[in-house]
Write a protein that holds these residues in place. Structure first.
Motif, PDB file in Angstrom:
ATOM      1  N   THR A 138      -3.277  20.572  -2.898  1.00 26.69           N
ATOM      2  CA  THR A 138      -2.795  20.744  -4.267  1.00 26.69           C
ATOM      3  C   THR A 138      -1.275  20.603  -4.342  1.00 26.69           C
ATOM      4  O   THR A 138      -0.747  19.996  -5.272  1.00 26.69           O
ATOM      5  N   SER A 139      -0.569  21.140  -3.345  1.00 21.35           N
ATOM      6  CA  SER A 139       0.893  21.049  -3.348  1.00 21.35           C
ATOM      7  C   SER A 139       1.374  19.619  -3.164  1.00 21.35           C
ATOM      8  O   SER A 139       2.363  19.199  -3.761  1.00 21.35           O
ATOM      9  N   VAL A 140       0.655  18.863  -2.332  1.00 18.11           N
ATOM     10  CA  VAL A 140       1.034  17.467  -2.104  1.00 18.11           C
ATOM     11  C   VAL A 140       0.704  16.619  -3.327  1.00 18.11           C
ATOM     12  O   VAL A 140       1.504  15.768  -3.747  1.00 18.11           O
ATOM     13  N   SER A 141      -0.465  16.849  -3.926  1.00 13.48           N
ATOM     14  CA  SER A 141      -0.881  16.026  -5.059  1.00 13.48           C
ATOM     15  C   SER A 141       0.000  16.257  -6.288  1.00 13.48           C
ATOM     16  O   SER A 141       0.173  15.354  -7.101  1.00 13.48           O
ATOM     17  N   THR A 142       0.555  17.452  -6.432  1.00 12.78           N
ATOM     18  CA  THR A 142       1.460  17.719  -7.559  1.00 12.78           C
ATOM     19  C   THR A 142       2.907  17.390  -7.218  1.00 12.78           C
ATOM     20  O   THR A 142       3.797  17.595  -8.032  1.00 12.78           O
ATOM     21  N   ARG A 143       3.155  16.900  -5.994  1.00 17.32           N
ATOM     22  CA  ARG A 143       4.481  16.541  -5.495  1.00 17.32           C
ATOM     23  C   ARG A 143       5.420  17.748  -5.401  1.00 17.32           C
ATOM     24  O   ARG A 143       6.634  17.622  -5.458  1.00 17.32           O
ATOM     25  N   ALA A 144       4.813  18.926  -5.257  1.00 13.32           N
ATOM     26  CA  ALA A 144       5.624  20.120  -5.025  1.00 13.32           C
ATOM     27  C   ALA A 144       6.216  20.072  -3.617  1.00 13.32           C
ATOM     28  O   ALA A 144       7.311  20.569  -3.378  1.00 13.32           O
ATOM     29  N   LEU A 145       5.451  19.500  -2.668  1.00 11.67           N
ATOM     30  CA  LEU A 145       5.913  19.380  -1.286  1.00 11.67           C
ATOM     31  C   LEU A 145       5.564  17.984  -0.781  1.00 11.67           C
ATOM     32  O   LEU A 145       4.560  17.396  -1.195  1.00 11.67           O
ATOM     33  N   THR A 146       6.390  17.458   0.118  1.00 10.29           N
ATOM     34  CA  THR A 146       6.036  16.208   0.778  1.00 10.29           C
ATOM     35  C   THR A 146       4.951  16.504   1.813  1.00 10.29           C
ATOM     36  O   THR A 146       4.842  17.636   2.301  1.00 10.29           O
ATOM     37  N   PRO A 147       4.145  15.515   2.171  1.00  6.20           N
ATOM     38  CA  PRO A 147       3.048  15.783   3.101  1.00  6.20           C
ATOM     39  C   PRO A 147       3.485  16.413   4.414  1.00  6.20           C
ATOM     40  O   PRO A 147       2.863  17.381   4.880  1.00  6.20           O
ATOM     41  N   ARG A 148       4.531  15.894   5.052  1.00  6.07           N
ATOM     42  CA  ARG A 148       4.943  16.424   6.351  1.00  6.07           C
ATOM     43  C   ARG A 148       5.519  17.831   6.246  1.00  6.07           C
ATOM     44  O   ARG A 148       5.260  18.688   7.081  1.00  6.07           O
ATOM     45  N   VAL A 149       6.307  18.072   5.207  1.00  3.92           N
ATOM     46  CA  VAL A 149       6.831  19.432   5.005  1.00  3.92           C
ATOM     47  C   VAL A 149       5.675  20.401   4.753  1.00  3.92           C
ATOM     48  O   VAL A 149       5.645  21.514   5.293  1.00  3.92           O
ATOM     49  N   ALA A 150       4.719  19.973   3.937  1.00  2.00           N
ATOM     50  CA  ALA A 150       3.572  20.825   3.630  1.00  2.00           C
ATOM     51  C   ALA A 150       2.763  21.130   4.885  1.00  2.00           C
ATOM     52  O   ALA A 150       2.338  22.274   5.107  1.00  2.00           O
ATOM     53  N   LEU A 151       2.543  20.119   5.715  1.00  2.00           N
ATOM     54  CA  LEU A 151       1.781  20.325   6.948  1.00  2.00           C
ATOM     55  C   LEU A 151       2.503  21.260   7.907  1.00  2.00           C
ATOM     56  O   LEU A 151       1.887  22.128   8.529  1.00  2.00           O
ATOM     57  N   ALA A 152       3.820  21.083   8.033  1.00  2.00           N
ATOM     58  CA  ALA A 152       4.588  21.962   8.925  1.00  2.00           C
ATOM     59  C   ALA A 152       4.537  23.400   8.434  1.00  2.00           C
ATOM     60  O   ALA A 152       4.341  24.343   9.229  1.00  2.00           O
ATOM     61  N   MET A 153       4.696  23.586   7.135  1.00  2.00           N
ATOM     62  CA  MET A 153       4.629  24.930   6.567  1.00  2.00           C
ATOM     63  C   MET A 153       3.247  25.537   6.777  1.00  2.00           C
ATOM     64  O   MET A 153       3.106  26.714   7.153  1.00  2.00           O
ATOM     65  N   ALA A 154       2.199  24.734   6.548  1.00  2.33           N
ATOM     66  CA  ALA A 154       0.836  25.231   6.714  1.00  2.33           C
ATOM     67  C   ALA A 154       0.555  25.597   8.164  1.00  2.33           C
ATOM     68  O   ALA A 154      -0.133  26.590   8.453  1.00  2.33           O
TER      69      ALA A 154
END
Length: 334
Positions: A35-51
């Protein structure tokens, strides 16, 4: 330690458990960040690292879930055949994870593991604790998506009402920032639930081997499970991410925040209060549907949702069947 069980065998089963854990990480990475990536709240790599980081920390809070998996699903098998049973269950879960990942279906890794354990136990002549499965697996499997659907709808409705007179651009920007926190909360809940389930299987293998007693979870098992699932999460699960983030509904930042917050809360209550190994996949998918329905029912692509629900019901027997096949194929080595 049972001298009939070679150290190599124990190591092989733990390696299989970590293999499942890794597939769980990339299979279910989408749960936390789609959801965060699809709304462009986070970039994919940043989102994955955070997750990955949040998964790591969440694992240390899932001991109740680990105990349920380690000692609550099947009666403790004995000796070498017990280790083969666990190995067959893990092969069943891994096989189902890879199959559904290939088709981009967000099925439940949790239920694949439980289905694998159940299928392997039945064919190996080990008793399955049906009352525990009913209480802590089947009922939560039905209830958690319903709660996710209803609470997601309520949370999104409340957001609409609270911000009804606010500037739309400011609201969108604000919720993009807020999604960083809600996605982290969702990933923490995934670690609490799913890394702990693998830790429970490792404890089961150690107990069978005589290397562990009781239902406590050794710290090294939690650390290992947490690190491996985090590595799997960082590897990503792009096929499933696309299904959750875009194919069910085109999400906005407020909708993404509402879905993630709803799902995270349900995961925390189930894991911390009841030790129930619920599906992060079911929970976030239902929350996304509930959030999307506030716009209009037709905004949700119900045909896609129907395919996902179909995969849910196939997971238990599918993973169990793969485990049964694995049990018979490995019989030449026993």
């Amino acid at each position: 330690m049972d001298t009939t069980i070679p150290v190599l065998g124990i190591g092989a089963v733990i390696a299989l458990a970590m293999g499942f854990n890794y597939t769980n990480g990339f299979h279910d990475a989408a749960n936390a960040i789609a959801t965060s990536v699809s709304t462009r709240a986070l970039t994919p790599r940043v989102a994955l690292a955070m997750a990955a980081i949040a998964n790591l920390f969440g694992a240390f809070f899932g001991t109740k879930v680990a105990k349920t998996i380690g000692s609550g699903i099947i009666e403790q098998p004995q000796g070498v055949n017990g280790l083969w049973l666990v190995a067959a269950a893990l092969i069943g879960a891994i096989g189902w994870n890879l199959l559904t990942w290939w088709f981009g279906l967000p099925s439940s890794s949790s239920h694949a593991l439980i289905g694998g354990l159940g299928g392997a136990a039945l064919v190996a002549g080990v008793a399955v604790k049906w009352s525990v499965i009913w209480e802590k697996v089947i009922i939560p499997m039905v209830v958690s998506p319903i709660v996710g659907l209803v609470v997601g709808y309520i949370v999104m409705t409340a957001i609409f009402w609270i911000f009804r007179n606010a500037n739309p651009g400011r609201v969108t920007r604000g919720f993009r920032l807020a999604q960083t926190a809600s996605a982290a909360a969702m990933a923490f809940g995934h670690g609490l639930q799913d890394a702990a389930k693998t830790a429970g299987v490792v404890v089961l293998a150690l107990t069978i081997s005589g290397l562990h007693e009781g239902d406590t979870v050794p710290i090294w098992v939690l650390v290992l499970s947490a690190v491996v699932i985090s590595l799997g999460t960082y590897a990503g699960g792009w096929r499933i991410m696309r299904t959750l983030g875009r194919r069910i509904i085109d999400l906005t930042p407020p909708q993404g925040f509402a879905a993630e917050t709803t799902a995270a809360a349900i995961l925390y209550v189930a894991g911390l209060a009841f030790g129930a190994p619920i599906s992060t996949t079911h929970t976030i998918t239902a929350a996304i549907m509930g959030v999307g329905a506030t716009k209009r029912l037709s905004a949700v692509r119900w045909s896609v949702a129907g395919n996902i629900v179909g995969a849910w019901f196939l997971t238990f027997p599918g993973a169990g069947l793969v485990a049964v096949v694995a049990w018979y194929l490995t019989s030449v080595f026993r």
